[in-house]
Design an enzyme around this catalytic site. Structure first.
Site, short mmCIF file in Angstrom:
data_model
loop_
_atom_site.label_atom_id
_atom_site.label_comp_id
_atom_site.label_asym_id
_atom_site.label_seq_id
_atom_site.Cartn_x
_atom_site.Cartn_y
_atom_site.Cartn_z
N HIS A 84 31.51 40.71 43.78
CA HIS A 84 32.42 41.31 42.80
C HIS A 84 31.85 42.55 42.11
O HIS A 84 32.46 43.07 41.18
CB HIS A 84 32.89 40.27 41.75
CG HIS A 84 33.71 39.19 42.35
ND1 HIS A 84 35.01 39.39 42.77
CD2 HIS A 84 33.42 37.91 42.64
CE1 HIS A 84 35.48 38.27 43.29
NE2 HIS A 84 34.53 37.36 43.24
N SER A 143 37.91 33.82 42.16
CA SER A 143 37.18 34.49 43.24
C SER A 143 37.79 34.12 44.60
O SER A 143 38.97 34.38 44.82
CB SER A 143 35.69 34.14 43.17
OG SER A 143 34.96 34.91 44.09
#
Length: 303
Positions: free
Chosen positions: A198, A91
């Site tokens: 996301h 991430s």
């Protein structure tokens, strides 16, 4: 031929006092940190070293704090003569990987991360979303079950074979957690995060990040970066800019990332940055890979 990879952690690994021991006990680290702190419009040093925790938990501070600490430690690992053939980050850790690969300088990578933190926060506040971790069920089954839910809910972080994170609208997440438990998931736990990171709900953040990225001078990478969204190698500036855009609302394919490293001869991975989360995930994906944690000045000295 054995190869080395560096990997960098994502949000959730931050803690008050992070990086302070490195700053106080290593001259190179102090210079790097000061260089980073000077380029930001807010006091990241105070937030990292002294908190309070509530301040450090704000995405605006959390994300650049993690990337700053990771990249300063990475420089110290390289000072020991250890260099990677490949890099990857989980991430926001992908921004540390960008700095490590040579796409951006350390302070540029942190500055772009700081913008990401602000824009992610802004978009997250405008949508009523969240995330949940699903434990004890394979990702293919989760994806199938989610198709039955009304509203936006998507599988977004493929962390290890039996742990996948879902994200989307809060009401859809609640329904999904109930249904997944009915279908055999061992646990379905909502996560303490400020938004549906996301997921497709974050696409407006991607648009803003794409614009911002154009202001930076990306260079050809010296080291191959394994992309979160595709688990493919990136080396060119245009490729990494596309990844910056896609990754803000696309998946983190961590299982595929580790498999890609293994397929390319990696047998030793250095997890560089706060915490030891990635080491745990990597062991669940492939027990044969040797993982070395570097998250303090003591770890660096022991290399």
């Amino acid at each position: 031929m054995s190869k080395i990879a560096f990997v960098f952690p994502g949000q959730g690994t931050q803690f008050v006092g992070m990086g302070k021991d490195i700053y106080e006990n290593n001259e190179i680290a102090r210079k790097e940190f000061d260089n980073i702190f000077e380029t930001l419009s807010f006091d990241l040093k105070e937030a990292m070293f002294n908190g309070p925790e509530d301040l450090l938990k704000k995405t605006k501070y959390t994300q650049p704090a993690i990337v700053a600490m990771s990249l300063v430690l990475e420089k110290l690992v390289r000072e020991k003569g250890i260099k990677p053939e490949f890099v990857a980050g989980h991430s926001v850790g992908e921004y540390a990987a960008m700095g490590s690969a040579g796409f951006l300088t350390i302070s540029e990578a942190v500055r772009l991360t700081s913008f990401r933190g602000e824009v992610m926060n802004e978009i997250a506040e405008s949508v009523n979303g969240g995330m949940a971790a699903i434990i004890g069920m394979d990702s293919d089954t989760i994806i199938e079950v989610l198709k039955e839910i009304d509203g936006v809910v998507e599988a977004v972080n493929f962390n290890e074979p039996k742990q996948t994170v879902i994200a989307g609208e809060k009401s859809a997440i609640e329904k999904a957690c109930e249904l997944l438990k009915e279908r055999g998931a061992r646990r379905a736990m909502p996560l303490a995060v400020s938004g549906p990171f996301h997921s497709s709900l974050m696409k407006p953040a991607g648009e803003k990040l794409r614009e911002e990225a154009e202001k930076f001078n990306f260079k050809e990478a010296e080291v191959k970066l394994v992309a979160n969204t595709t688990a493919e190698f990136l080396t060119k500036p245009e490729e990494i800019k596309n990844e910056i855009y896609s990754q803000s609302f696309g998946p983190v394919k961590w299982v595929d990332t580790i498999k890609k490293l293994k397929e390319n001869g990696v047998d030793t991975i250095y997890e560089i940055g706060p915490g030891k989360v990635l080491a745990g995930l990597i062991k669940k994906i492939d027990k044969e890979i040797n993982v070395i944690n570097v998250n303090s000045v003591e770890d660096v000295n022991n290399l």
